[in-house]
Design an enzyme around this catalytic site. Structure first.
Site, mmCIF file in Angstrom:
data_model
loop_
_atom_site.group_PDB
_atom_site.id
_atom_site.type_symbol
_atom_site.label_atom_id
_atom_site.label_comp_id
_atom_site.label_asym_id
_atom_site.label_seq_id
_atom_site.Cartn_x
_atom_site.Cartn_y
_atom_site.Cartn_z
ATOM 1 N N LYS A 231 5.135 0.403 12.568
ATOM 2 C CA LYS A 231 4.710 0.883 11.486
ATOM 3 C C LYS A 231 3.830 2.199 11.723
ATOM 4 C CE LYS A 231 4.310 -3.678 9.233
ATOM 5 N NZ LYS A 231 3.521 -4.989 9.140
ATOM 6 N N ILE B 235 0.798 -1.018 0.093
ATOM 7 C CA ILE B 235 0.140 0.218 -0.041
ATOM 8 C C ILE B 235 0.858 1.248 -0.099
ATOM 9 C CG2 ILE B 235 -1.700 1.230 1.164
ATOM 10 C CD1 ILE B 235 -2.673 -1.270 2.552
#
Ligand code: NAP
Ligand code: HSE
Length: 428
Positions: A207, A138
Site C-alpha cells: 500500500k 478511506i
C-alpha cells in the site's frame, strides 16, 4: 438517461459480494449521482455452486475471468480475485487490451506490476482505478490524485494494516503476549491466508509503495522498500515504550530526500498523544503532508465488506461520470525511477536491552553509543530480574547507520544478554 455502465465482476468473496450488494441497494442514488444506471452483466469465481448469500441468477456466469474480461457487452472489468499474478493479472491485461476500463482492489498486483499495467492502460486509452487497494474505505487515492493534486507532497505516513494494529493494541490493552493475540486474530478471521503478508509488513508495504508513486511521481518500487514486521515485538517493548510516552505502530513512511526516495514499513514508536498513537484496533490512518495544505489526517475502516466495496464503488461512479485520472496521477511514461534511499532521515531511536549485573556494564554501553556518534537523551534502568536488568535508552536524533554500527559493537562487549531491540521514534 444515457446508456447504462455494464460491469463484469471477477471474484465473489468478501469484496465482490459487497460490491454486488451496493450496486443493488444503492441503484437509485448511483443513477441519480452519475446520470447512468450501473448494471452487472457477468460474474466469475472459482466455484459456481458456493452459496455467497446473494442471488447471482440475473448475471451470466463465466468460468474463465479472462474470457469474461473481453466480452463485448462489458464496459468495466472489476477485478476482485487477488494475487499479484495469475488470473488477476491475466484478466486485467486482457480487459485493458480489449478496451475496457478496470477497477481493482488488488494492492499486491499494483505494487508489483503497477508501472506495466499503467502503461498498458494508457496505450489502450483506458483507466485503471484502485481506490480500495489502499486503506480500504478511506478515499486516500482520490485525496492524493485529486484533492491534493496542486501540492508538492512532502511526506506520506500511515498505519495501513488493520490486523497488525489490532494485534499491537490488543497486546497492550489485554497485557497478552504476541503469540496469544496472533492466535486470537486468526480465530477472528483477520489474517490473510498467508499471515506473513500481514505481520511481515508486506501487505502494508504494498500500500505504501502505491501511495509513494502517486505522491512523488515515481514508478512504483516495492522492491526498494525497507520492510520489517511486528513478529519480534514483545509485550515488554509495548509496556516499556508506554512508560516512556510512546505507542508501537507498524508505520509506513515515504519521503523524497536529497539522496533519493525513502520508503519504510516497520514497527516505530510514535507519541501516545499523537493521532497515530491514539489509533486503536483494526482501524487505518493515513497522514498526508503537502507544501501548501500542511498535514491531512484520514482515518477509517481499512478492510471488510462494506468499507472496501464503498471504495470500489467510488471508482465505478467516477467512470460512470466520465472522470478519468491517470493511474498514478500523471502519465505513466512521465513517472521517474527514484534512487532508493535507506532510512537516511535522522530520528531519535529507542533501544531496549537486558544489561548484565556487572560493574562498569552501563559505562560500556555508553561508550559504544558515544563511539558510534549517538547521544543519549533519556535512559531508564528497571530492577534486576535474576542477573540482568532491563535498560531503556532514548537517543537524540541519529541515523540508522549509526544505530547499526552500535548494534555491531554491542556484540563485542560482554554486558548485554541478547541483541538489543532498536526501534525508530517517528516524529509525526
Ligand atoms: P476473498 O474473500 O478470498 O475472495 C476472493 C474471490 O476470488 C473468491 O470469490 C474466489 O472464488 C475468487 N478467486 C480466487 N482465485 C480465483 C481464480 N484463480 N479464478 C477465479 N476466481 C478466483 O478475497 P477478498 O477479501 O474479497 O479480496 C479480494 C481483493 O480485494 C484482494 O485483492 C484483496 O487484497 C483486496 N482487498 C480486500 C480487502 C478485504 O477487507 N477483504 C480490503 C482491501 C482490499 P471462490 O469464492 O469460488 O473461491
Ligand atoms: N489484511 C489487510 C489488513 C486487509 O489487515 O488491513 C486489508 O487490506
Amino acid at each position: 438517461m444515457t446508456t447504462p455502465l455494464r460491469l463484469a465482476i471477477a471474484g465473489l468473496g468478501t469484496v465482490g459480494v459487497g460490491v454486488i450488494k451496493m450496486v443493488r441497494q444503492n441503484a437509485a442514488l448511483i443513477s441519480a449521482r452519475t446520470g447512468r444506471d450501473v448494471q452487472i452483466v457477468a460474474v466469475s469465481a472459482r466455484s459456481r455452486d458456493k452459496d455467497r448469500g446473494v442471488s447471482l441468477q440475473n448475471y451470466d456466469w463465466e468460468d474463465d475471468p479472462v474470457t469474461m474480461a473481453t466480452r463485448d457487452d462489458v464496459d468495466v472489468f472489476v477485478e476482485l480475485m487477488g494475487g499479484s499474478d495469475g488470473p488477476a493479472k491475466a484478466a486485467t491485461e486482457a480487459a485493458l487490451a480489449a478496451g475496457k476500463d478496470v477497477v481493482t482492489a488488488n494492492k499486491a498486483m499494483l505494487a508489483i506490476h503497477g508501472q506495466a499495467l499503467a502503461l498498458a492502460a494508457e496505450e489502450a486509452g483506458r483507466v485503471l482505478r484502485y481506490e480500495a487497494a489502499v486503506a480500504g474505505g478511506i478515499p486516500v487515492i482520490k485525496a492524493l490524485t485529486e484533492g491534493l493534486a496542486g501540492n508538492e507532497i512532502t511526506r506520506v505516513m500511515g498505519v495501513m494494516n488493520g490486523t497488525c494494529n489490532y494485534i499491537l493494541t490488543r497486546m497492550e490493552s489485554a497485557g497478552l503476549p504476541y503469540d496469544e493475540v496472533f492466535a486470537e486474530a486468526d480465530a477472528l478471521g483477520y489474517l490473510e491466508a498467508d499471515p506473513t503478508l500481514d505481520v511481515g509488513g508486506i501487505d502494508a508495504g504494498h500500500k505504501l509503495a502505491i501511495l509513494a508513486s502517486i505522491a512523488f511521481g515515481t514508478q512504483v518500487a516495492f522492491d526498494a522498500m525497507e520492510l520489517e514486521g511486528i513478529d519480534r515485538i514483545t509485550i515488554e517493548d509495548i509496556r516499556q515504550a508506554a512508560d516512556m510516552g510512546y505507542k508501537i505502530k507498524l508505520l509506513g513512511v515515504a519521503q523524497l530526500t536529497g539522496r533519493g526516495l525513502e520508503q519504510r514499513m516497520s514497527p516505530c514508536l510514535v507519541p501516545d498523544t499523537s493521532p497515530l498513537g491514539q489509533l486503536d484496533g483494526g482501524t487505518n490512518m493515513v497522514v498526508l503532508e503537502g507544501d501548501h495544505v500542511g498535514q491531512i489526517v484520514l482515518r477509517g475502516a481499512g478492510a471488510g465488506e462494506g468499507p472496501t466495496a464503498s471504495a470500489v464503488m467510488s471508482d465505478i461512479l467516477d467512470i460512470a461520470r466520465g472522470i478519468r485520472v491517470a493511474t498514478f496521477g500523471q502519465p505513466a511514461t512521465r513517472l521517474t525511477q527514484a534512487t532508493p534511499a535507506k532510512a537516511v532521515t535522522p530520528a531519535p531511536y529507542y533501544l531496549r536491552m537486558q544489561l548484565l549485573d556487572k560493574p562498569g556494564a552501563m559505562a560500556k554501553v555508553a561508550t559504544v553509543l558515544g563511539e558510534a556518534g549517538i547521544s543519549i537523551d533519556r535512559m531508564r534502568q528497571y530492577g534486576h530480574q535474576d542477573d540482568t536488568a532491563p535498560v531503556l535508552i532514548v537517543t537524540h536524533k541519529t541515523t540508522r547507520a549509526a544505530i547499526d554500527a552500535a548494534r555491531k559493537a554491542f556484540d563485542a562487549i560482554d554486558v548485554i544478554a541478547e541483541p538489543p531491540v532498536t526501534l525508530r521514534i517517528e516524529q509525526v
